[in-house]
Scaffold this active site. Sequence first.
Site, PDB file in Angstrom:
ATOM      1  N   ARG A 190      -8.864-104.657  32.768  1.00  0.00           N
ATOM      2  CA  ARG A 190      -9.737-103.627  32.187  1.00  0.00           C
ATOM      3  C   ARG A 190     -11.157-104.153  32.214  1.00  0.00           C
ATOM      4  NH1 ARG A 190      -7.264-105.736  26.829  1.00  0.00           N
ATOM      5  NH2 ARG A 190      -9.078-106.610  25.775  1.00  0.00           N
ATOM      6  N   ASP A 244     -12.969-100.514  20.128  1.00  0.00           N
ATOM      7  CA  ASP A 244     -11.580-100.681  19.727  1.00  0.00           C
ATOM      8  C   ASP A 244     -11.554-101.110  18.267  1.00  0.00           C
ATOM      9  OD1 ASP A 244     -12.889-102.836  21.124  1.00  0.00           O
ATOM     10  OD2 ASP A 244     -11.046-103.987  21.072  1.00  0.00           O
ATOM     11  N   GLU A 304     -20.975-110.179  13.314  1.00  0.00           N
ATOM     12  CA  GLU A 304     -20.864-109.236  14.447  1.00  0.00           C
ATOM     13  C   GLU A 304     -21.188-107.802  14.079  1.00  0.00           C
ATOM     14  OE1 GLU A 304     -16.944-108.574  15.986  1.00  0.00           O
ATOM     15  OE2 GLU A 304     -16.072-108.384  13.998  1.00  0.00           O
ATOM     16  N   TRP A 314     -20.001-106.626  27.956  1.00  0.00           N
ATOM     17  CA  TRP A 314     -21.183-105.908  27.450  1.00  0.00           C
ATOM     18  C   TRP A 314     -21.964-106.704  26.423  1.00  0.00           C
ATOM     19  CZ3 TRP A 314     -21.314-101.110  23.818  1.00  0.00           C
ATOM     20  CH2 TRP A 314     -20.367-101.179  22.806  1.00  0.00           C
ATOM     21  N   GLN A 347     -15.363-103.254  30.662  1.00  0.00           N
ATOM     22  CA  GLN A 347     -16.042-102.951  29.402  1.00  0.00           C
ATOM     23  C   GLN A 347     -17.264-102.120  29.779  1.00  0.00           C
ATOM     24  OE1 GLN A 347     -17.108-106.418  27.034  1.00  0.00           O
ATOM     25  NE2 GLN A 347     -15.827-105.760  25.339  1.00  0.00           N
TER      26      GLN A 347
END
Length: 571
Positions: free
Chosen positions: A220, A322, A524, A174, A222
């Site tokens: 997994r 997360d 970030e 993403w 995203q």
Amino acid sequence: METYSAAAACENATVISSIQLSPLLSFLIAVQTAALASLGGGPNFDPKFYVDLPLKYPLNVTTKAFQTLSSSSSQNTTIPPSAFQQFQNSYFDEPGSDLPAYTPADYTPTPANFVPGVQNQQVRKWALQIHALWLILARQTAAIVEKQPDQHTLLPVPQPFIIPGDRFREVYYWDSYWIIRGLLVSGLVDTAKGIVESLLALVEQYGFMPNGGRMYYENRSQPPLLSMMILAIFKREQDPSLLKTALPVLLQEHKFWTTDPHIVLVEDSGCNVHQLSRYWARWDSPRPESSTTDTNVTAGLSTSRQKQVYHDIATAAESGWDFSSRWMQDQEHLTTLRTSSIIPVDLNSFLFQMEVNIAFFAKVVGDIETSRNFSVFAKSRKKAIQSILWNAKMGQWFDYWLPACSKKGDIYPWNEESQNKHAFASNFIPLWCGVLTPGDKKIGKVIAALNSSGLLLAAGIATSLKETGQQWDFPNAWPPLQHMIIEGLASTKSHQGKKLAVSIARRWLSSNYASFQVVGKMIEKYNAQYCGQEGFGGEYNPQTGFGWTNGVVLSLLQEYGWPADLPIGCS
Ligand SMILES: *[C@@H]1O[C@H](CO)[C@@H](O)[C@H](O)[C@H]1NC(C)=O
Ligand SMILES: *[C@@H]1O[C@H](CO)[C@@H](O)[C@H](O)[C@H]1NC(C)=O
Ligand SMILES: *[C@@H]1O[C@H](CO)[C@@H](O)[C@H](O)[C@H]1NC(C)=O
Ligand SMILES: *[C@@H]1O[C@H](CO)[C@@H](O)[C@H](O)[C@H]1NC(C)=O
Ligand SMILES: *[C@@H]1O[C@H](CO)[C@@H](O)[C@H](O)[C@H]1NC(C)=O
């Protein structure tokens, strides 16, 4: 909400029948565990570092050397730090050395017609500094990775790409959406297309887009924004050939998100059964990149509870959030994560958007039947979102909590109590995905609800109101959430929505700018409370670089410009 005793729940449930770690990953996890024992933990110990180590020699040779090292220190099982360090230097290259830097062929230091609305010279200078960061973040797969797959956890991709930065040294799912939005502002259209080409190749290989370009992200995904990346490029170039290539791959991805185990059925009070989706990682062990941390989290639990928690940890990683109180029963402890038993607002909004995009792409390339089918899917999903997740009284959408241990094929009767009424930035993402169309009377209510949610603060939108020490909670403010809510407000075309959008954008840009002047880096995440301050908490130290942060700044500067006489920074 559903009362739920985490300890008692799902005692006998099996999530995944069995997990087979590849020999390379099993070995690197053993190295990670030995490193923690040998070198000690502390804030600078990053478990991901060890599973990113490229092997200098074949796996059997490296494994043998490691066994020799471990048995020579058998007295207390910990390897002396100097011996460990020597082993590391002799047998491994630096993490990231299999991703050499790359200068995008379409890069120029001062692109033509760059952020034309930015008249303030200080802001223009900053925008060009951010533009130049693409050079620092551009990577390609080293040829050796494909030749020696048992020596690299890196997944090779066909084209160069932009990494988020720091410990995130490979391509991510993403993140790439906001990176592409920034690249398009910077005129790096071919680089943007190359990223999409690489992601399409991964979807073709796996049947879905993995979390990122590493072996340990194979089980997994995203948040699914691939169709939005393609739409952003199409808006720029109007070239249907990209849509034609992408369409069958997007159909594959859509199937991944709309079949078992991602699909969930809920019956509304009028007896209509709706199909919605949830996050669900195919994993119930410690995440290899965080194995030492995850093992620590579940210490003392029964084996079957451990599997549940590992599954919900990996599933939270699939959600992109997360970790967050959003996924926790008691809002505090990771052992009460129940991510896979929640129908998320944002995921279903992204899937609505994907369905609308596929209908549009199919129409452009002349596949009228697929287009018609996806228009129907989109319409049903919108109805499902409005029936199950929307709360008219509170003017926003809420995640819907399923009973724990939900089984395949169960149909859950809807009840309002199961909506999670806490304030999260995700409650407002449907605006960005076009769930309401301009002119809808509900828009005013949503804007008022956001305005009084407590999430709007001096330096941006907080992720939640709960301070848990986790990354996706108060007071952290994440670039993608700012961008989606700002664009969502603007897309309502209402006067109040547009006004609020500009005001949040200006505060966000000022805060990012002020921080950059002090630390010389883009980060970030930031702190929503205080202009110019970085975010904190969670599993690792705040990372710099930073792909999506840069993408959001460039995109907002392109959209809103900056007047010559308007000061920027903290007042
Ligand atoms: C994880 O993904 C890999 C690659 O697709 C696959 O081979 C493996 O079976 C998956 N593991 C589980 C537990 O599904
Ligand atoms: C590793 O495997 C190769 C090829 O199978 C073999 O030739 C070599 O002897 C092995 N090395 C060790 C140390 O086991
Ligand atoms: C494990 O958990 C304990 C207690 O919560 C903590 O003090 C320690 O730092 C953790 N260790 C690791 C490697 O995460
Ligand atoms: C469209 O939907 C119909 C009815 O569900 C189905 O029979 C048909 O195969 C679908 N066509 C395509 C191209 O997906
Ligand atoms: C938001 O709330 C403030 C008061 O807290 C009010 O002055 C402002 O008009 C509101 N804005 C919108 C768009 O509702």
